[in-house]
Scaffold this motif. Structure first.
Motif, PDB file in Angstrom:
ATOM      1  N   GLU A  11      50.951  54.132  54.808  1.00 23.29           N
ATOM      2  CA  GLU A  11      50.100  54.665  53.738  1.00 23.29           C
ATOM      3  C   GLU A  11      49.603  53.549  52.834  1.00 23.29           C
ATOM      4  O   GLU A  11      48.427  53.517  52.461  1.00 23.29           O
ATOM      5  CB  GLU A  11      50.880  55.698  52.930  1.00 23.29           C
ATOM      6  CG  GLU A  11      50.054  56.366  51.869  1.00 23.29           C
ATOM      7  CD  GLU A  11      50.832  57.444  51.123  1.00 23.29           C
ATOM      8  OE1 GLU A  11      50.526  57.644  49.940  1.00 23.29           O
ATOM      9  OE2 GLU A  11      51.722  58.052  51.716  1.00 23.29           O
ATOM     10  N   THR A  12      50.472  52.621  52.491  1.00 25.26           N
ATOM     11  CA  THR A  12      50.086  51.512  51.615  1.00 25.26           C
ATOM     12  C   THR A  12      49.055  50.613  52.291  1.00 25.26           C
ATOM     13  O   THR A  12      48.054  50.224  51.673  1.00 25.26           O
ATOM     14  CB  THR A  12      51.336  50.689  51.236  1.00 25.26           C
ATOM     15  OG1 THR A  12      52.287  51.556  50.623  1.00 25.26           O
ATOM     16  CG2 THR A  12      50.979  49.577  50.273  1.00 25.26           C
ATOM     17  N   VAL A  13      49.273  50.281  53.543  1.00 22.24           N
ATOM     18  CA  VAL A  13      48.327  49.438  54.273  1.00 22.24           C
ATOM     19  C   VAL A  13      46.995  50.173  54.446  1.00 22.24           C
ATOM     20  O   VAL A  13      45.918  49.587  54.291  1.00 22.24           O
ATOM     21  CB  VAL A  13      48.918  49.008  55.637  1.00 22.24           C
ATOM     22  CG1 VAL A  13      47.872  48.377  56.522  1.00 22.24           C
ATOM     23  CG2 VAL A  13      50.083  48.063  55.421  1.00 22.24           C
ATOM     24  N   GLY A  14      47.048  51.468  54.739  1.00 24.43           N
ATOM     25  CA  GLY A  14      45.823  52.264  54.878  1.00 24.43           C
ATOM     26  C   GLY A  14      45.012  52.291  53.600  1.00 24.43           C
ATOM     27  O   GLY A  14      43.783  52.175  53.618  1.00 24.43           O
ATOM     28  N   ALA A  20      39.496  47.803  50.546  1.00 21.10           N
ATOM     29  CA  ALA A  20      38.724  46.625  50.937  1.00 21.10           C
ATOM     30  C   ALA A  20      37.390  47.020  51.579  1.00 21.10           C
ATOM     31  O   ALA A  20      36.357  46.406  51.293  1.00 21.10           O
ATOM     32  CB  ALA A  20      39.536  45.769  51.910  1.00 21.10           C
ATOM     33  N   ILE A  21      37.394  48.063  52.396  1.00 23.46           N
ATOM     34  CA  ILE A  21      36.151  48.520  53.029  1.00 23.46           C
ATOM     35  C   ILE A  21      35.187  49.051  51.984  1.00 23.46           C
ATOM     36  O   ILE A  21      33.985  48.739  52.010  1.00 23.46           O
ATOM     37  CB  ILE A  21      36.460  49.567  54.116  1.00 23.46           C
ATOM     38  CG1 ILE A  21      37.131  48.910  55.306  1.00 23.46           C
ATOM     39  CG2 ILE A  21      35.195  50.295  54.547  1.00 23.46           C
ATOM     40  CD1 ILE A  21      37.660  49.880  56.340  1.00 23.46           C
ATOM     41  N   LEU A  22      35.675  49.842  51.028  1.00 25.53           N
ATOM     42  CA  LEU A  22      34.799  50.384  49.988  1.00 25.53           C
ATOM     43  C   LEU A  22      34.245  49.281  49.095  1.00 25.53           C
ATOM     44  O   LEU A  22      33.077  49.319  48.693  1.00 25.53           O
ATOM     45  CB  LEU A  22      35.548  51.427  49.164  1.00 25.53           C
ATOM     46  CG  LEU A  22      35.811  52.750  49.885  1.00 25.53           C
ATOM     47  CD1 LEU A  22      36.694  53.652  49.032  1.00 25.53           C
ATOM     48  CD2 LEU A  22      34.509  53.448  50.223  1.00 25.53           C
ATOM     49  N   THR A  23      35.061  48.287  48.785  1.00 24.21           N
ATOM     50  CA  THR A  23      34.572  47.162  47.986  1.00 24.21           C
ATOM     51  C   THR A  23      33.521  46.369  48.753  1.00 24.21           C
ATOM     52  O   THR A  23      32.499  45.962  48.183  1.00 24.21           O
ATOM     53  CB  THR A  23      35.743  46.247  47.580  1.00 24.21           C
ATOM     54  OG1 THR A  23      36.698  47.019  46.843  1.00 24.21           O
ATOM     55  CG2 THR A  23      35.275  45.092  46.722  1.00 24.21           C
ATOM     56  N   LEU A  24      33.725  46.178  50.046  1.00 26.27           N
ATOM     57  CA  LEU A  24      32.737  45.485  50.876  1.00 26.27           C
ATOM     58  C   LEU A  24      31.424  46.269  50.934  1.00 26.27           C
ATOM     59  O   LEU A  24      30.337  45.687  50.826  1.00 26.27           O
ATOM     60  CB  LEU A  24      33.294  45.267  52.281  1.00 26.27           C
ATOM     61  CG  LEU A  24      32.400  44.539  53.261  1.00 26.27           C
ATOM     62  CD1 LEU A  24      32.218  43.091  52.810  1.00 26.27           C
ATOM     63  CD2 LEU A  24      32.997  44.588  54.648  1.00 26.27           C
ATOM     64  N   GLY A 101      32.017  48.380  42.736  1.00 28.11           N
ATOM     65  CA  GLY A 101      31.156  47.207  42.614  1.00 28.11           C
ATOM     66  C   GLY A 101      31.625  46.215  41.594  1.00 28.11           C
ATOM     67  O   GLY A 101      31.258  45.038  41.627  1.00 28.11           O
ATOM     68  N   THR A 102      32.470  46.642  40.654  1.00 29.75           N
ATOM     69  CA  THR A 102      32.955  45.730  39.618  1.00 29.75           C
ATOM     70  C   THR A 102      33.936  44.706  40.176  1.00 29.75           C
ATOM     71  O   THR A 102      34.062  43.627  39.637  1.00 29.75           O
ATOM     72  CB  THR A 102      33.618  46.516  38.476  1.00 29.75           C
ATOM     73  OG1 THR A 102      34.636  47.342  39.023  1.00 29.75           O
ATOM     74  CG2 THR A 102      32.606  47.371  37.755  1.00 29.75           C
ATOM     75  N   GLY A 103      34.602  45.029  41.285  1.00 31.92           N
ATOM     76  CA  GLY A 103      35.531  44.085  41.891  1.00 31.92           C
ATOM     77  C   GLY A 103      34.889  43.207  42.939  1.00 31.92           C
ATOM     78  O   GLY A 103      35.576  42.547  43.705  1.00 31.92           O
ATOM     79  N   CYS A 104      33.572  43.217  42.980  1.00 37.53           N
ATOM     80  CA  CYS A 104      32.842  42.497  44.020  1.00 37.53           C
ATOM     81  C   CYS A 104      32.950  40.969  43.843  1.00 37.53           C
ATOM     82  O   CYS A 104      33.029  40.246  44.807  1.00 37.53           O
ATOM     83  CB  CYS A 104      31.383  42.923  44.004  1.00 37.53           C
ATOM     84  SG  CYS A 104      30.406  42.250  45.332  1.00 37.53           S
ATOM     85  N   GLY A 105      32.951  40.500  42.636  1.00 38.49           N
ATOM     86  CA  GLY A 105      33.008  39.067  42.383  1.00 38.49           C
ATOM     87  C   GLY A 105      31.661  38.387  42.458  1.00 38.49           C
ATOM     88  O   GLY A 105      31.561  37.189  42.242  1.00 38.49           O
ATOM     89  N   CYS A 106      30.603  39.133  42.776  1.00 37.23           N
ATOM     90  CA  CYS A 106      29.271  38.520  42.873  1.00 37.23           C
ATOM     91  C   CYS A 106      28.499  38.695  41.563  1.00 37.23           C
ATOM     92  O   CYS A 106      27.377  38.256  41.474  1.00 37.23           O
ATOM     93  CB  CYS A 106      28.495  39.132  44.035  1.00 37.23           C
ATOM     94  SG  CYS A 106      28.284  40.908  43.939  1.00 37.23           S
ATOM     95  N   LEU A 107      29.079  39.353  40.612  1.00 37.52           N
ATOM     96  CA  LEU A 107      28.377  39.577  39.341  1.00 37.52           C
ATOM     97  C   LEU A 107      28.621  38.438  38.388  1.00 37.52           C
ATOM     98  O   LEU A 107      29.508  37.966  38.011  1.00 37.52           O
ATOM     99  CB  LEU A 107      28.802  40.897  38.704  1.00 37.52           C
ATOM    100  CG  LEU A 107      28.458  42.124  39.533  1.00 37.52           C
ATOM    101  CD1 LEU A 107      29.008  43.363  38.864  1.00 37.52           C
ATOM    102  CD2 LEU A 107      26.962  42.261  39.690  1.00 37.52           C
TER     103      LEU A 107
END
Length: 107
Positions: A11-14, A20-24, A101-107
Motif C-alpha cells: 500500500e505504501t509503495v503503491g 509520483a505519476i500524478l506529480t509527473l 503542480g506545486t511539487g513540480c519544482g519547475c516553478l
C-alpha cells in the motif's frame, strides 16, 4: 503478521508510485500550457490576447450559469450547458494543479 507487513508495504509503495505519476502528469500539463502560451504569443500577440479574452468570457459565462438559480422547470440548455461544463473542467484542472503542480519544482 508477515502478511500484514506485506500489505502495508504494498500500500505504501503503491501510494508513492501514484503520487509520483500524478506529480509527473501535473508537470507535463504545466509544461504543455506554458508551451502553448509561448508558441501562441510568438505567432501572434494580438490573437493570443484576443483568445485569452474569449476564453475568459467563456469561463465567466460558465461560472455565472453554474452559480445562478436556473429558471423553474428548466435545466441548462445549449450554450449554458457547454460553458458550465467548460468551467467545471477548468476548475477541476485548477484543483489538480494546485495539489500536484506545486511539487513540480519547475516553478
Amino acid at each position: 503478521m508477515a502478511k500484514g507487513i506485506g500489505e502495508f508495504l504494498m500500500e505504501t509503495v503503491g501510494e508513492a508510485v501514484a503520487e509520483a505519476i500524478l506529480t509527473l502528469l501535473a508537470c507535463a500539463l504545466l509544461l504543455g500550457l506554458g508551451l502553448i502560451a509561448y508558441l501562441s504569443w510568438s505567432f501572434s500577440p494580438r490573437l493570443t490576447v484576443a483568445g485569452a479574452g474569449l476564453l475568459s468570457l467563456f469561463l465567466a459565462h460558465g461560472a455565472w450559469s453554474v452559480f445562478r438559480d436556473p429558471a423553474r422547470g428548466r435545466g441548462r440548455r445549449g450554450l449554458a450547458a457547454v460553458t458550465a461544463t467548460g468551467f467545471a473542467l477548468a476548475a477541476a484542472v485548477e484543483v489538480f494543479l494546485l495539489f500536484y503542480g506545486t511539487g513540480c519544482g519547475c516553478l
